[in-house]
Write an enzyme that holds these catalytic residues in place. Structure first.
Site, PDB file in Angstrom:
ATOM      1  N   CYS A 114       0.861  -1.188   0.000  1.00 40.08           N
ATOM      2  CA  CYS A 114       0.000   0.000   0.000  1.00 40.08           C
ATOM      3  C   CYS A 114       0.893   1.232   0.000  1.00 40.08           C
ATOM      4  O   CYS A 114       2.111   1.125  -0.199  1.00 40.08           O
ATOM      5  CB  CYS A 114      -0.955   0.000   1.197  1.00 40.08           C
ATOM      6  SG  CYS A 114      -0.132   0.215   2.793  1.00 40.08           S
ATOM      7  N   ALA A 115       0.324   2.394   0.250  1.00 41.69           N
ATOM      8  CA  ALA A 115       1.102   3.632   0.156  1.00 41.69           C
ATOM      9  C   ALA A 115       2.108   3.764   1.288  1.00 41.69           C
ATOM     10  O   ALA A 115       3.277   4.090   1.063  1.00 41.69           O
ATOM     11  CB  ALA A 115       0.170   4.840   0.135  1.00 41.69           C
TER      12      ALA A 115
END
Length: 375
Positions: free
Chosen positions: A73-74
């Protein structure tokens, strides 16, 4: 099952070794399509995190049983939660420590080769961003070229090799990432070199890098020649190191050529770009090993992880060097352009010293792929 942690260094080794990996990317679809972890034998599934809040049952049959699974994810938080759910479902999975922000910042040092009179040249591969930096070491002294803002890795690398950093160069005023050159020079007392035609608006002092400069590192002159090569920027400068290596900045890449539009001057600079690539570089030895400041696609990595190729090979195989019609060339580099780098104007202003964003702001400015090339 236990959730495991995979670092950016671990993933980089898988890229270099051409290993298999299944990446479950839980960012939004637009973010995934814009920029993702790339490997020659990597497979992908993109399912936004919010679609998995009620459980992971619907994606279980889409996940392999014979490959390592990495959840991405980020920033890592969402990937940990998804990895926990997959673990509870009986799968062995890992999450990427620090997420895509950490992936964007990882630098992997790789030795490129030896110098004739002793010493080495190293390439620092910013695998998630496509940036390439260099360190030339000879007789206890070091020069750094096109450093990123993650300065500690350069300082620690030189220190571990017992080398004092005496010179720092930027081949041009960068628009896609924030340079660490000035900061390294300030920390070490090294001389900071910048092409003067790119430095008309900078707010700091520098040593002008002009055509014909020779710089000595250590007790041996390793011949870092400044070769004026405008095109990507008005001051873009190339270096011939030790008569073996051509550091081409963002003028020439292994699989592409530099874009001339990041200062809004595409139409004005396209002729300079062609002059450099088709005439100036033609005067150089075909045996020079081209070491660019960026790579665009993962296929440009050699088996040892370096991004490098002989100039003569590029003249034979690089499409951007083989367009006979000048109008066709002009069309390629002014109309066939990828999106401009994120926050490139702010990055340019930062590299001029006009603005001073904090570390988190700098991270956000740089997120995304390399967009300095035209294919």
């Amino acid at each position: 099952m236990t959730v495991q942690v995979m670092t950016s260094a671990d993933v980089t080794k898988k890229v270099f070794n051409k290993e298999k990996l299944f990446v479950l990317d839980v960012r939004n679809e637009s973010d995934f399509n814009d920029w993702k972890i790339e490997g020659e034998h990597f497979d992908y599934l993109n399912v936004p995190y919010f679609e998995l809040l009620d459980g992971v049952e619907e994606i279980l049959e889409k996940l392999p049983s014979d490959k390592d699974i990495l959840v991405v994810c980020a920033k890592e938080g969402s990937s940990i939660m998804v990895a926990d759910m997959l673990s509870e479902a009986g799968l062995t999975v890992s999450y990427l420590k620090g997420g895509m922000k950490a992936w964007s910042e990882h630098l992997e040092p790789v030795k490129v080769g030896d110098l004739k009179e002793g010493g080495e040249i190293y390439q620092f591969v910013r695998i998630g961003k496509g940036c390439l930096s260099y360190m030339v070491i000879s007789n206890g002294e070091a020069a750094i070229i096109d450093a990123t803002r993650m300065t500690d890795i350069f300082l620690n690398f030189a220190d571990n090799l017992g080398a004092k950093i005496t010179h720092v160069f930027d081949t041009h005023l960068h628009a896609d990432h924030i340079s660490g050159g000035r900061q390294i020079a300030e920390k070490t007392g090294a001389t900071y070199w910048l092409p003067p035609k790119d430095a008309t608006d900078v707010t700091f002092t520098y040593q002008p890098l002009a055509d014909g400069n020779d710089v000595t590192i250590g007790n041996t002159t390793i011949n870092i020649h400044a070769l004026y090569s405008p095109g990507h920027t008005v001051g873009s400068t190339s270096f011939v190191v030790d008569e073996q290596f051509l550091l081409s900045g963002d003028i020439l890449f292994v699989d592409s050529i530099g874009r001339p539009d990041l200062a809004g001057m595409a139409e004005d600079w396209v002729s300079d770009l062609r002059e450099t690539l088709y005439n100036r570089y033609r005067e150089l030895s075909d045996e020079l090993v081209v070491l660019p400041a960026h790579f665009m696609i993962i296929d440009e990595l050699n088996d040892d992880g370096t991004v490098a190729e002989k100039l003569g090979v590029l003249f034979a195989k690089n499409h951007g060097l083989n367009i006979e019609d000048e109008n066709e060339f002009r069309k390629l580099v002014t109309e066939n352009l990828p999106p401009q780098p994120n926050a490139y104007q702010e990055i340019r202003q930062t590299n001029m010293g006009k603005i001073n964003p904090d570390e988190e702001e700098q991270r956000e400015m740089e997120i995304g792929p390399n967009r300095c090339a035209v294919r």
